[in-house]
Design a protein around this motif. Structure first.
Motif, PDB file in Angstrom:
ATOM      1  N   GLU A   1     -41.044 -80.161   5.786  1.00  0.00           N
ATOM      2  CA  GLU A   1     -41.791 -79.990   7.125  1.00  0.00           C
ATOM      3  C   GLU A   1     -42.756 -78.537   6.846  1.00  0.00           C
ATOM      4  O   GLU A   1     -43.632 -79.315   7.344  1.00  0.00           O
ATOM      5  N   GLN A   2     -41.920 -78.236   6.047  1.00  0.00           N
ATOM      6  CA  GLN A   2     -43.008 -76.752   6.235  1.00  0.00           C
ATOM      7  C   GLN A   2     -44.153 -77.106   4.954  1.00  0.00           C
ATOM      8  O   GLN A   2     -45.015 -76.411   4.740  1.00  0.00           O
TER       9      GLN A   2
ATOM     10  N   ALA B   1     -25.368 -81.347   4.984  1.00  0.00           N
ATOM     11  CA  ALA B   1     -26.028 -80.336   4.669  1.00  0.00           C
ATOM     12  C   ALA B   1     -27.637 -79.768   3.121  1.00  0.00           C
ATOM     13  O   ALA B   1     -28.388 -79.261   4.405  1.00  0.00           O
ATOM     14  N   ALA B   2     -26.839 -80.537   2.702  1.00  0.00           N
ATOM     15  CA  ALA B   2     -28.154 -80.984   1.302  1.00  0.00           C
ATOM     16  C   ALA B   2     -29.566 -81.142   2.303  1.00  0.00           C
ATOM     17  O   ALA B   2     -30.306 -80.725   2.082  1.00  0.00           O
ATOM     18  N   LEU B   3     -29.448 -82.418   3.303  1.00  0.00           N
ATOM     19  CA  LEU B   3     -30.498 -82.925   4.192  1.00  0.00           C
ATOM     20  C   LEU B   3     -31.280 -82.167   4.539  1.00  0.00           C
ATOM     21  O   LEU B   3     -32.496 -82.373   4.752  1.00  0.00           O
ATOM     22  N   VAL B   4     -30.492 -81.390   5.546  1.00  0.00           N
ATOM     23  CA  VAL B   4     -31.106 -81.027   6.078  1.00  0.00           C
ATOM     24  C   VAL B   4     -32.327 -79.743   5.924  1.00  0.00           C
ATOM     25  O   VAL B   4     -33.188 -79.010   6.229  1.00  0.00           O
ATOM     26  N   PHE B   5     -31.000 -78.739   4.601  1.00  0.00           N
ATOM     27  CA  PHE B   5     -32.358 -78.250   4.402  1.00  0.00           C
ATOM     28  C   PHE B   5     -33.506 -79.388   3.274  1.00  0.00           C
ATOM     29  O   PHE B   5     -34.985 -78.161   3.461  1.00  0.00           O
ATOM     30  N   ALA B   6     -33.664 -80.109   2.876  1.00  0.00           N
ATOM     31  CA  ALA B   6     -34.207 -81.057   1.679  1.00  0.00           C
ATOM     32  C   ALA B   6     -35.278 -80.792   3.072  1.00  0.00           C
ATOM     33  O   ALA B   6     -36.865 -80.786   3.114  1.00  0.00           O
ATOM     34  N   ARG B   7     -35.025 -81.496   4.926  1.00  0.00           N
ATOM     35  CA  ARG B   7     -35.841 -81.735   5.570  1.00  0.00           C
ATOM     36  C   ARG B   7     -36.483 -80.691   5.977  1.00  0.00           C
ATOM     37  O   ARG B   7     -38.167 -80.559   6.238  1.00  0.00           O
ATOM     38  N   ALA B   8     -36.390 -79.788   6.441  1.00  0.00           N
ATOM     39  CA  ALA B   8     -36.679 -78.359   6.399  1.00  0.00           C
ATOM     40  C   ALA B   8     -37.700 -78.013   5.828  1.00  0.00           C
ATOM     41  O   ALA B   8     -39.455 -78.101   5.108  1.00  0.00           O
ATOM     42  N   ALA B   9     -37.783 -77.750   3.858  1.00  0.00           N
ATOM     43  CA  ALA B   9     -38.645 -77.909   3.290  1.00  0.00           C
ATOM     44  C   ALA B   9     -39.807 -79.066   2.949  1.00  0.00           C
ATOM     45  O   ALA B   9     -40.837 -78.243   3.024  1.00  0.00           O
TER      46      ALA B   9
END
Length: 104
Positions: free
Chosen positions: A92-93, A82-90
């Motif tokens: 990418e932006q 879950a933490a990796l999902v948030f980190a990747r999203a950040a």
């Protein structure tokens, strides 16, 4: 490969890593200091190192335990995912590092 031999291979690999971590820690802290902490002689620690540690690390592995430094923190794989999902999203932006800084 049958299930039993795969399990045995995994236990052996985990035991090898446990032994490596234990010997690294022993080298870093020093046998004298470990002996002092255990309330025994350095000779006893040396004897344990040369005989019982390998069996002990196999027992840890068979119990599905592993040796890690006290400074490590463990988390369930689901939490890390879950933490990796948030980190990747950040990431990418983010076009550049300065865009991560918030001005008050």
């Amino acid at each position: 490969m049958d299930l039993l031999s795969e399990e045995s291979r995994q236990v052996s690999e985990r035991a090898r890593k446990n032994l490596s971590a234990l010997l690294t820690g022993l080298s870093r802290v020093g046998q004298v200091n470990v002996a002092r902490s255990l309330g025994c002689s350095e000779a006893k620690v040396s004897k344990m190192k040369d005989g019982d540690l390998e069996m002990f690390t196999k027992m840890l592995a068979a119990c599905e335990l592993k040796v890690v430094p006290t400074t490590y923190r463990c988390a369930k794989p689901e939490i890390i995912d879950a933490a990796l999902v948030f980190a990747r999203a950040a990431l990418e932006q983010t076009e550049r590092c300065q865009s991560l800084v918030w001005d008050d």
